[in-house]
Motif scaffolding. Sequence first.
Motif, PDB file in Angstrom:
ATOM      1  N   LYS A 266      -4.474  -2.492  12.321  1.00 46.53           N
ATOM      2  CA  LYS A 266      -4.509  -2.208  10.882  1.00 46.53           C
ATOM      3  C   LYS A 266      -3.188  -1.650  10.373  1.00 46.53           C
ATOM      4  CE  LYS A 266      -8.766  -3.483  10.839  1.00 46.53           C
ATOM      5  NZ  LYS A 266      -9.130  -4.818  10.288  1.00 46.53           N
ATOM      6  N   TRP A 267      -2.505  -0.850  11.191  1.00 43.69           N
ATOM      7  CA  TRP A 267      -1.234  -0.271  10.759  1.00 43.69           C
ATOM      8  C   TRP A 267      -0.157  -1.345  10.606  1.00 43.69           C
ATOM      9  CZ3 TRP A 267       0.879   3.439   8.267  1.00 43.69           C
ATOM     10  CH2 TRP A 267       2.208   3.796   8.451  1.00 43.69           C
ATOM     11  N   ILE A 268      -0.140  -2.330  11.500  1.00 43.79           N
ATOM     12  CA  ILE A 268       0.835  -3.417  11.383  1.00 43.79           C
ATOM     13  C   ILE A 268       0.604  -4.201  10.091  1.00 43.79           C
ATOM     14  CG2 ILE A 268       1.556  -5.611  12.403  1.00 43.79           C
ATOM     15  CD1 ILE A 268       1.049  -4.392  15.146  1.00 43.79           C
ATOM     16  N   ASP A 269      -0.641  -4.525   9.799  1.00 45.44           N
ATOM     17  CA  ASP A 269      -0.943  -5.230   8.550  1.00 45.44           C
ATOM     18  C   ASP A 269      -0.576  -4.373   7.339  1.00 45.44           C
ATOM     19  OD1 ASP A 269      -1.907  -7.295  10.086  1.00 45.44           O
ATOM     20  OD2 ASP A 269      -4.007  -6.657   9.947  1.00 45.44           O
ATOM     21  N   HIS A 270      -0.795  -3.078   7.436  1.00 47.83           N
ATOM     22  CA  HIS A 270      -0.491  -2.185   6.322  1.00 47.83           C
ATOM     23  C   HIS A 270       1.012  -2.118   6.066  1.00 47.83           C
ATOM     24  CE1 HIS A 270      -0.977   1.179   3.573  1.00 47.83           C
ATOM     25  NE2 HIS A 270      -0.065   1.855   4.248  1.00 47.83           N
ATOM     26  N   LEU A 271       1.824  -2.140   7.109  1.00 46.73           N
ATOM     27  CA  LEU A 271       3.272  -2.109   6.931  1.00 46.73           C
ATOM     28  C   LEU A 271       3.762  -3.341   6.188  1.00 46.73           C
ATOM     29  CD1 LEU A 271       4.520  -0.751  10.389  1.00 46.73           C
ATOM     30  CD2 LEU A 271       4.371   0.466   8.222  1.00 46.73           C
ATOM     31  N   TYR A 272       3.226  -4.506   6.521  1.00 47.58           N
ATOM     32  CA  TYR A 272       3.602  -5.713   5.796  1.00 47.58           C
ATOM     33  C   TYR A 272       3.192  -5.622   4.327  1.00 47.58           C
ATOM     34  CZ  TYR A 272       4.883  -8.256  10.059  1.00 47.58           C
ATOM     35  OH  TYR A 272       5.515  -8.672  11.217  1.00 47.58           O
ATOM     36  N   SER A 273       2.018  -5.102   4.068  1.00 50.81           N
ATOM     37  CA  SER A 273       1.539  -4.977   2.688  1.00 50.81           C
ATOM     38  C   SER A 273       2.398  -4.003   1.893  1.00 50.81           C
ATOM     39  CB  SER A 273       0.072  -4.528   2.680  1.00 50.81           C
ATOM     40  OG  SER A 273      -0.751  -5.453   3.365  1.00 50.81           O
ATOM     41  N   MET A 274       2.797  -2.902   2.518  1.00 51.82           N
ATOM     42  CA  MET A 274       3.625  -1.917   1.820  1.00 51.82           C
ATOM     43  C   MET A 274       5.027  -2.478   1.537  1.00 51.82           C
ATOM     44  SD  MET A 274       1.824   0.751   1.168  1.00 51.82           S
ATOM     45  CE  MET A 274       3.057   2.010   0.826  1.00 51.82           C
ATOM     46  N   ASP A 275       5.565  -3.257   2.450  1.00 53.62           N
ATOM     47  CA  ASP A 275       6.861  -3.885   2.195  1.00 53.62           C
ATOM     48  C   ASP A 275       6.782  -4.856   1.021  1.00 53.62           C
ATOM     49  OD1 ASP A 275       8.082  -2.500   4.200  1.00 53.62           O
ATOM     50  OD2 ASP A 275       7.881  -4.087   5.712  1.00 53.62           O
ATOM     51  N   TYR A 276       5.717  -5.622   0.969  1.00 55.03           N
ATOM     52  CA  TYR A 276       5.543  -6.556  -0.150  1.00 55.03           C
ATOM     53  C   TYR A 276       5.362  -5.792  -1.460  1.00 55.03           C
ATOM     54  CZ  TYR A 276       3.463 -10.106  -3.150  1.00 55.03           C
ATOM     55  OH  TYR A 276       3.199 -10.953  -4.192  1.00 55.03           O
ATOM     56  N   LEU A 277       4.612  -4.701  -1.421  1.00 57.60           N
ATOM     57  CA  LEU A 277       4.415  -3.895  -2.627  1.00 57.60           C
ATOM     58  C   LEU A 277       5.732  -3.301  -3.104  1.00 57.60           C
ATOM     59  CD1 LEU A 277       2.565  -2.471  -4.690  1.00 57.60           C
ATOM     60  CD2 LEU A 277       2.234  -0.652  -3.002  1.00 57.60           C
ATOM     61  N   ARG A 278       6.553  -2.831  -2.179  1.00 59.33           N
ATOM     62  CA  ARG A 278       7.827  -2.218  -2.563  1.00 59.33           C
ATOM     63  C   ARG A 278       8.760  -3.229  -3.221  1.00 59.33           C
ATOM     64  NH1 ARG A 278      11.498   1.657   1.370  1.00 59.33           N
ATOM     65  NH2 ARG A 278      13.227   1.984  -0.065  1.00 59.33           N
TER      66      ARG A 278
END
Length: 432
Positions: A266-278
Motif C-alpha cells: 500500500k505504501w508503494i502505491d501511495h507514493l505513486y499517487s502522491m507524486d501524481y498529486l504533486r
Amino acid sequence: IATNMAGRGTDIKLAEGVRELGGLAIVGTERHESRRIDNQLRGRCGRQGDPGTTRFYVSLEDEVARLFGGDKVKKMLDWFGADEMDDEPLSQRMVSRTIERAQRQVEEYNFEMRKHVKEYDDVMNKQRQIIYGMRRDVLEDRDVSEQLHQMFENLVLDCIDAYAPKNVLPEEWDIEGLSTAFRRLFGFAPDLAGSDDAEPKPLEDALLDQVKAEYERREKLIADEVRESYREQIGGDDSGVDFARIARKRVHDYEMMALLRAVDDKWIDHLYSMDYLRESVRLRAYGQRDPLLEYKTEGFDMFQEMMRNIEENVVQTLFRLTDPEVRRTRQAQARHGLLTRENDPFAQLSRYTYVAADKTQDSSFAAYDTSRFALAGQDSAARAGGADGIGQAPRRVRRTPVRVGPKVGPNDPCPCGSGKKYKKCCGRQVES
C-alpha cells in the motif's frame, strides 16, 4: 580556471617571485546569480596575508543582468556613448547596483523555491514517520497485539458508521448490509441478536468483543492442531510442551508477515499517487486556490484511505490464515498433492518469509538481520515452506570448482595445440 564552486576550500600557493609581482590575480568572466559564489571566487586571492587582485568582466547580455533590468542599463549606456566605453571598465555605481539587485532577486527566488519544496516534503515526512514506525515494529520483532486490536476497533466502527449510524433509528439500520460487511472483513457472521440473559451492550462494544473472542478461539484451535501433530509425529509425554506458547508464536509470525506485506504494498502505491498529486495540483493555482493547501488536504485524505486499506488487508489476511476450515482444506490438499500456488492461502505471503529476530544481538536498527525476510518474490522461500508454507529460505551453498587438469595461464600455449597463446585462442571463447 575554476569550477562553479570557485575552488572553495583551496589555497593556491604562490610561486617564487609572484608576491613581488602583485600576487594572485582573479579574473571572472561573468557574475554568478549568487553573490556568495562571487565572494568565494574573490576569496581565492589574498589568502594568508598574500597580495592579490580581482577583476570581473560583465556583459549586460548575461542571464542575470538580462532578466532583471539589463536592457534599461544598456540603453542608458548607449545614450552616454557605448562605443567609446567598450574599452573602459564599468565603474558606474548604478551598473554595480543593478547587478547586485539582480543577484539579490535571484537569491530570494531560489530561497522561496527551496522553502516551497520543504513544505511539500514535510507532508510526506510526517506520513513516512508513521509508516516506517509500523515497519520498524515488524523488523524489530515487537508485539503488535495492541495495534491489531486498534485495527479491529477501527474496522468495526467503520461498519457501524456505514450501516448502523448513531443518528439513525435502530429500525432503519441496514442489518443485512452490516452482517455482510462484517463477514467480508472478519470471516464469520456476527451475533446481532445478543443473549437474553446478558446485560445489553452498545453495538460497537458487542461486535468488538466478538471479534477478539473469535481471534483468541482460533489461536486455541491452532494450539490443539499443534498438539495433535506432535502426538502423531513424535508421541510420548507432552506435559512439558507449552502448545499455547507455540501457537502464539505461530500466530505472531502470521501477524508480522501480514503487516509487513500490507504496509509495503500500500505504501508503494501511495507514493505513486502522491507524486501524481504533486505534479497535478499546481494547475489549481489558475483557479485561485493554494496548491500547497490542496496538496496537504488531499494528501491527508489519501493517507487516511491508505491506512484503512492496510488495516482491512491485514485483518482479512489474518482471519483467513487462522480459519479452521481453510487450514483443514489446505492440509487435505497437501496430503493428496493438490495444493498449488493458486489455491494456497499462504502463497501470497511467500515473498515475506519471516523468522524470529535474534534477541541477543545489538538492539540498534542497523544491526537487525534483514535476511530474515525473503522479499521481492523469492520463490525459494515458498519452496522451503513448512507445514504452513512459511519457512526460511535455504542458504545457498557455494560450490568449489573441480579442476581436471593444470590451470592454464593467459600467456601459456593453448592446450588445443594451435601454437597460439591461450588468451588469443580458446581463452577468448571462454571470456565471451
